[in-house]
Design a protein around this motif. Structure first.
Motif, PDB file in Angstrom:
ATOM      1  N   ARG A   1      60.211 -25.447  81.640  1.00 31.88           N
ATOM      2  CA  ARG A   1      58.742 -25.952  81.773  1.00 31.88           C
ATOM      3  C   ARG A   1      58.168 -25.714  83.273  1.00 31.88           C
ATOM      4  O   ARG A   1      56.830 -25.131  83.106  1.00 31.88           O
ATOM      5  CB  ARG A   1      58.399 -27.550  81.258  1.00 31.88           C
ATOM      6  CG  ARG A   1      58.524 -27.697  79.756  1.00 31.88           C
ATOM      7  CD  ARG A   1      58.101 -28.979  79.545  1.00 31.88           C
ATOM      8  NE  ARG A   1      59.013 -30.181  80.013  1.00 31.88           N
ATOM      9  CZ  ARG A   1      59.854 -30.900  79.477  1.00 31.88           C
ATOM     10  NH1 ARG A   1      60.447 -30.420  78.377  1.00 31.88           N
ATOM     11  NH2 ARG A   1      60.775 -31.698  80.315  1.00 31.88           N
ATOM     12  N   PHE A   2      58.515 -25.823  83.941  1.00 38.47           N
ATOM     13  CA  PHE A   2      58.270 -25.510  85.589  1.00 38.47           C
ATOM     14  C   PHE A   2      58.118 -24.001  85.530  1.00 38.47           C
ATOM     15  O   PHE A   2      56.962 -23.529  86.084  1.00 38.47           O
ATOM     16  CB  PHE A   2      59.074 -26.125  86.554  1.00 38.47           C
ATOM     17  CG  PHE A   2      58.866 -25.593  87.831  1.00 38.47           C
ATOM     18  CD1 PHE A   2      57.536 -26.285  88.419  1.00 38.47           C
ATOM     19  CD2 PHE A   2      59.569 -24.620  88.621  1.00 38.47           C
ATOM     20  CE1 PHE A   2      57.418 -25.739  89.867  1.00 38.47           C
ATOM     21  CE2 PHE A   2      59.072 -24.283  89.812  1.00 38.47           C
ATOM     22  CZ  PHE A   2      57.984 -24.788  90.528  1.00 38.47           C
ATOM     23  N   VAL A   3      58.753 -23.279  85.253  1.00 37.59           N
ATOM     24  CA  VAL A   3      58.884 -21.781  85.217  1.00 37.59           C
ATOM     25  C   VAL A   3      57.779 -21.248  84.388  1.00 37.59           C
ATOM     26  O   VAL A   3      56.918 -20.248  84.783  1.00 37.59           O
ATOM     27  CB  VAL A   3      60.263 -21.216  84.951  1.00 37.59           C
ATOM     28  CG1 VAL A   3      60.243 -19.488  85.133  1.00 37.59           C
ATOM     29  CG2 VAL A   3      61.175 -21.636  86.140  1.00 37.59           C
ATOM     30  N   ALA A   4      57.621 -22.002  83.093  1.00 39.64           N
ATOM     31  CA  ALA A   4      56.691 -21.297  82.414  1.00 39.64           C
ATOM     32  C   ALA A   4      55.101 -21.560  82.744  1.00 39.64           C
ATOM     33  O   ALA A   4      54.458 -20.642  82.827  1.00 39.64           O
ATOM     34  CB  ALA A   4      56.818 -22.064  80.919  1.00 39.64           C
ATOM     35  N   ALA A   5      55.117 -22.681  83.439  1.00 44.42           N
ATOM     36  CA  ALA A   5      53.906 -22.984  83.818  1.00 44.42           C
ATOM     37  C   ALA A   5      53.656 -22.501  85.209  1.00 44.42           C
ATOM     38  O   ALA A   5      52.440 -21.768  85.399  1.00 44.42           O
ATOM     39  CB  ALA A   5      53.913 -24.704  84.338  1.00 44.42           C
ATOM     40  N   LEU A   6      54.599 -22.023  86.135  1.00 38.37           N
ATOM     41  CA  LEU A   6      54.273 -21.174  87.264  1.00 38.37           C
ATOM     42  C   LEU A   6      53.987 -19.636  86.531  1.00 38.37           C
ATOM     43  O   LEU A   6      53.076 -19.195  87.334  1.00 38.37           O
ATOM     44  CB  LEU A   6      55.673 -21.182  88.090  1.00 38.37           C
ATOM     45  CG  LEU A   6      55.495 -20.317  89.279  1.00 38.37           C
ATOM     46  CD1 LEU A   6      54.519 -21.141  90.187  1.00 38.37           C
ATOM     47  CD2 LEU A   6      56.781 -20.615  90.101  1.00 38.37           C
ATOM     48  N   ASN A   7      54.508 -19.356  85.680  1.00 38.23           N
ATOM     49  CA  ASN A   7      53.993 -17.886  85.173  1.00 38.23           C
ATOM     50  C   ASN A   7      52.638 -17.831  84.662  1.00 38.23           C
ATOM     51  O   ASN A   7      52.085 -16.908  84.797  1.00 38.23           O
ATOM     52  CB  ASN A   7      55.153 -17.509  84.210  1.00 38.23           C
ATOM     53  CG  ASN A   7      56.584 -17.001  84.716  1.00 38.23           C
ATOM     54  OD1 ASN A   7      56.602 -16.773  85.815  1.00 38.23           O
ATOM     55  ND2 ASN A   7      57.598 -17.019  83.844  1.00 38.23           N
ATOM     56  N   ALA A   8      52.394 -18.956  83.962  1.00 42.63           N
ATOM     57  CA  ALA A   8      51.002 -19.029  83.435  1.00 42.63           C
ATOM     58  C   ALA A   8      49.877 -18.913  84.587  1.00 42.63           C
ATOM     59  O   ALA A   8      48.963 -18.518  84.414  1.00 42.63           O
ATOM     60  CB  ALA A   8      51.063 -20.123  82.399  1.00 42.63           C
ATOM     61  N   ALA A   9      50.240 -19.744  85.610  1.00 47.02           N
ATOM     62  CA  ALA A   9      49.206 -20.072  86.669  1.00 47.02           C
ATOM     63  C   ALA A   9      49.073 -18.473  87.369  1.00 47.02           C
ATOM     64  O   ALA A   9      48.025 -18.341  88.008  1.00 47.02           O
ATOM     65  CB  ALA A   9      49.880 -20.963  87.551  1.00 47.02           C
ATOM     66  N   GLN A  10      50.187 -17.744  87.467  1.00 45.18           N
ATOM     67  CA  GLN A  10      50.133 -16.426  88.154  1.00 45.18           C
ATOM     68  C   GLN A  10      49.635 -15.477  87.472  1.00 45.18           C
ATOM     69  O   GLN A  10      49.218 -14.420  87.997  1.00 45.18           O
ATOM     70  CB  GLN A  10      51.726 -16.111  88.657  1.00 45.18           C
ATOM     71  CG  GLN A  10      52.122 -16.820  89.847  1.00 45.18           C
ATOM     72  CD  GLN A  10      53.696 -16.690  89.985  1.00 45.18           C
ATOM     73  OE1 GLN A  10      54.164 -15.894  89.436  1.00 45.18           O
ATOM     74  NE2 GLN A  10      54.066 -17.277  91.153  1.00 45.18           N
TER      75      GLN A  10
END
Length: 76
Positions: free
Chosen positions: A10-19
């Motif tokens: 979830r953290f990595v998915a959120a990070l990718n979405a934010a970028q």
């Protein structure tokens, strides 16, 4: 292969979405490009260029809306 926790995923998915936040004009350009058969080579070039910009001028925005309207009319 090692196990990955759901929290990390979830953290990595959120990070990718934010970028990879896309502006509305970028989404509109990519959507119109999905119907490339309805476009001239110049229109495809313009949409590809607009999709790479972070902001549009008023003439660019007007042209993008014209092309998107053309695609919408011809799709139906």
């Amino acid at each position: 292969m090692s196990a990955v926790t759901p929290e990390l995923l979830r953290f990595v998915a959120a990070l990718n979405a934010a970028q990879s936040v896309r502006q509305s004009h970028q989404v509109m350009a990519r959507t119109a490009l999905g119907f490339a058969a309805l476009l001239t080579p110049g229109e495809r070039w313009f949409l590809d260029a607009v999709a790479k910009l972070s902001q549009l001028s008023e003439p660019q925005r007007t042209r993008l809306l014209e092309i998107a309207s053309k695609v919408e009319r011809r799709r139906k």
